[in-house]
Structures are given as C-alpha cells and as structure tokens.
Design an enzyme around this catalytic site. Sequence first.
Site, mmCIF file in Angstrom:
data_model
loop_
_atom_site.group_PDB
_atom_site.id
_atom_site.type_symbol
_atom_site.label_atom_id
_atom_site.label_comp_id
_atom_site.label_asym_id
_atom_site.label_seq_id
_atom_site.Cartn_x
_atom_site.Cartn_y
_atom_site.Cartn_z
ATOM 1 N N TRP A 1 86.383 62.302 29.738
ATOM 2 C CA TRP A 1 84.774 63.097 29.394
ATOM 3 C C TRP A 1 84.913 64.182 28.680
ATOM 4 C CZ3 TRP A 1 80.926 60.116 29.331
ATOM 5 C CH2 TRP A 1 80.738 59.088 30.313
ATOM 6 N N LYS B 1 83.762 64.289 24.866
ATOM 7 C CA LYS B 1 82.510 64.082 24.813
ATOM 8 C C LYS B 1 81.469 65.327 25.103
ATOM 9 C CE LYS B 1 83.311 59.192 25.897
ATOM 10 N NZ LYS B 1 84.865 59.211 26.128
ATOM 11 N N HIS C 1 82.381 58.571 38.707
ATOM 12 C CA HIS C 1 82.403 59.399 37.283
ATOM 13 C C HIS C 1 81.290 60.470 37.261
ATOM 14 C CE1 HIS C 1 85.116 57.421 34.119
ATOM 15 N NE2 HIS C 1 85.216 56.657 35.074
ATOM 16 N N LYS D 1 92.124 50.379 30.299
ATOM 17 C CA LYS D 1 92.455 51.773 29.568
ATOM 18 C C LYS D 1 93.582 52.490 30.323
ATOM 19 C CE LYS D 1 90.261 56.033 28.290
ATOM 20 N NZ LYS D 1 88.849 56.808 28.285
ATOM 21 N N LYS E 1 97.238 51.835 20.351
ATOM 22 C CA LYS E 1 97.100 50.459 20.881
ATOM 23 C C LYS E 1 98.237 49.523 20.271
ATOM 24 C CE LYS E 1 91.946 50.588 20.742
ATOM 25 N NZ LYS E 1 90.790 50.290 20.033
ATOM 26 N N VAL F 1 88.587 47.490 25.847
ATOM 27 C CA VAL F 1 89.010 46.942 27.183
ATOM 28 C C VAL F 1 87.769 46.914 28.032
ATOM 29 C CG1 VAL F 1 91.186 47.830 27.013
ATOM 30 C CG2 VAL F 1 89.395 49.320 27.413
ATOM 31 N N SER G 1 82.854 43.364 30.651
ATOM 32 C CA SER G 1 82.984 43.079 32.073
ATOM 33 C C SER G 1 82.159 42.225 32.671
ATOM 34 C CB SER G 1 82.933 44.682 32.698
ATOM 35 O OG SER G 1 81.865 45.138 32.306
ATOM 36 N N CYS H 1 88.368 54.168 32.707
ATOM 37 C CA CYS H 1 87.204 53.258 32.146
ATOM 38 C C CYS H 1 86.535 52.805 33.382
ATOM 39 C CB CYS H 1 87.771 52.340 31.264
ATOM 40 S SG CYS H 1 86.428 51.053 30.905
#
Length: 245
Positions: free
Chosen positions: A239, A242, A192, A41, A80, A93, A106, A53
């Site tokens: 963030w 959100k 984060h 990302k 993208k 991703v 991942s 990310c």
Amino acid sequence: MIVKIQCLAIFLLLVSLFLSSVVHCIRSHPSSQMALEIAVKAAVGAPHALGDCPFSQRVLLTLEEKKIPHKIHLIDLSNKPQWFLDVNPEGKVPVVKFGDKWVADSDVIVGILEEKYPEPSLVTPPEFASVGSKIFGSFVSFLKSKDANDGTEQALVAELSALDEHLKAHGPYVAGERVTAVDLSLAPKLYHLVVALDHFKKWSIPESLAHVHNYVKLLFARESFEKTKAAKEYVIAGWAPKVNA
C-alpha cells in the site's frame, strides 16, 4: 480344498469391493486426481513470499476451505515471467488453470470452484451476497485521503456500522453459523483495512462495533486464513506507493 476356494473367492470379492470404493472416491472427488495450479501475487520486494493481493487470498481461502490440492506460482508483478504472460497476456492475478485454460477474475474463479467442487458448499444466500460490498472501496478512499474533513472516515464508519447491524441480526458470519463465499471475500479486505489503517493512520475499527470485532476475530483465527495471509510488512509495502503518491 473347497474351503480354500471359498476363502479365496471371499478374499477376491473383498478386494473387488475395496477397489470399487477407491474408484468411486476418486470420481467423486476430482481434487484427489490433480492439484490445481494457481498464480498469485508475490510480495513486494520479496518474490519468494506470498504477496498482499486480497483477491488472490480470496481464491486461496476458497481452495483451503474446500481442501482442494493446489500448486502456487508466485508472480513478481514488477518482473512477470514470460510463461505467465504467454498463458495470461493481461498479466493479472489471480489466475487458475482449469484443464488447459487459465482463468482470471476471482469472482469467476470462485464460481467455477463451487461448481466443480460443491462440497463443502460455500454458497452465500442471494439476499446476503452484497453485504459489506462497499467496505473495501471506502477503506481505500480513507487510506489515500490527505484531508481529515473530506468525509471518507465517516463513510467507512458508516459501512462498518451497517455490517455490525447485519452481524447483530444474522451472525456470527454474514449468513449465520456457517462461513460462506461472502466471508471469504471480506476477510482479506478487512485484514488490509486493519493492517494498513493502523500503520498509516493509527486508526482502528471503533470499539463500539462489537459484532464486527468478533467477526474479524473469527475470520482471522481460521486455519485457512492463517495459511493464506500475507505478512503484515508485505501488506504495508504493497500500500505504501498508493498512500505516498
């Protein structure tokens, strides 16, 4: 004349041994042959900077800790590129190219990296593999909460306290003295947590959780972490939608 021939023979033997060792080294370390391609990302509002990310950073951390050469493609998730959608129709991703195939997720990627590049080993003992696994979900719930009395803060503190107790018994890392895959999964999530909760809620990990504080300090000080972390402003920007929803 005989001496010259003998010297030449010895020289050719040494050259042969040297070339054999080089070939063996290349075969033993496939990472020296070709850099792996990884798409991660890009930062929100800054498509040429590394994004926020945590799952992308987890894979980058693994590549750095194993010293695997790699080429990074920064993907603007709001725009993208077509080549990315062609090889990865879901548009998620991170993705890493192994051979002719781009692989997502991942967990899957880290597993393949451990299999293909076993040294240094980052395998976490099975009994420790789930340590801290609920911290990220608890963090997100608390971060997005609008109700101070809904219990989300207490739930996060409980998960961090459990991690503190584990580190007290087994630390400084989750599996002891050596960093393993579970640490590389937790490190971006804790980053984060620290950055976002400080910015949006003026909240920090309780000082009483001394082992967690030491753990965070150790993780964030690693060279691999410094090289792969997103700038704080990009974590906050990631963030914000959100939190403000």
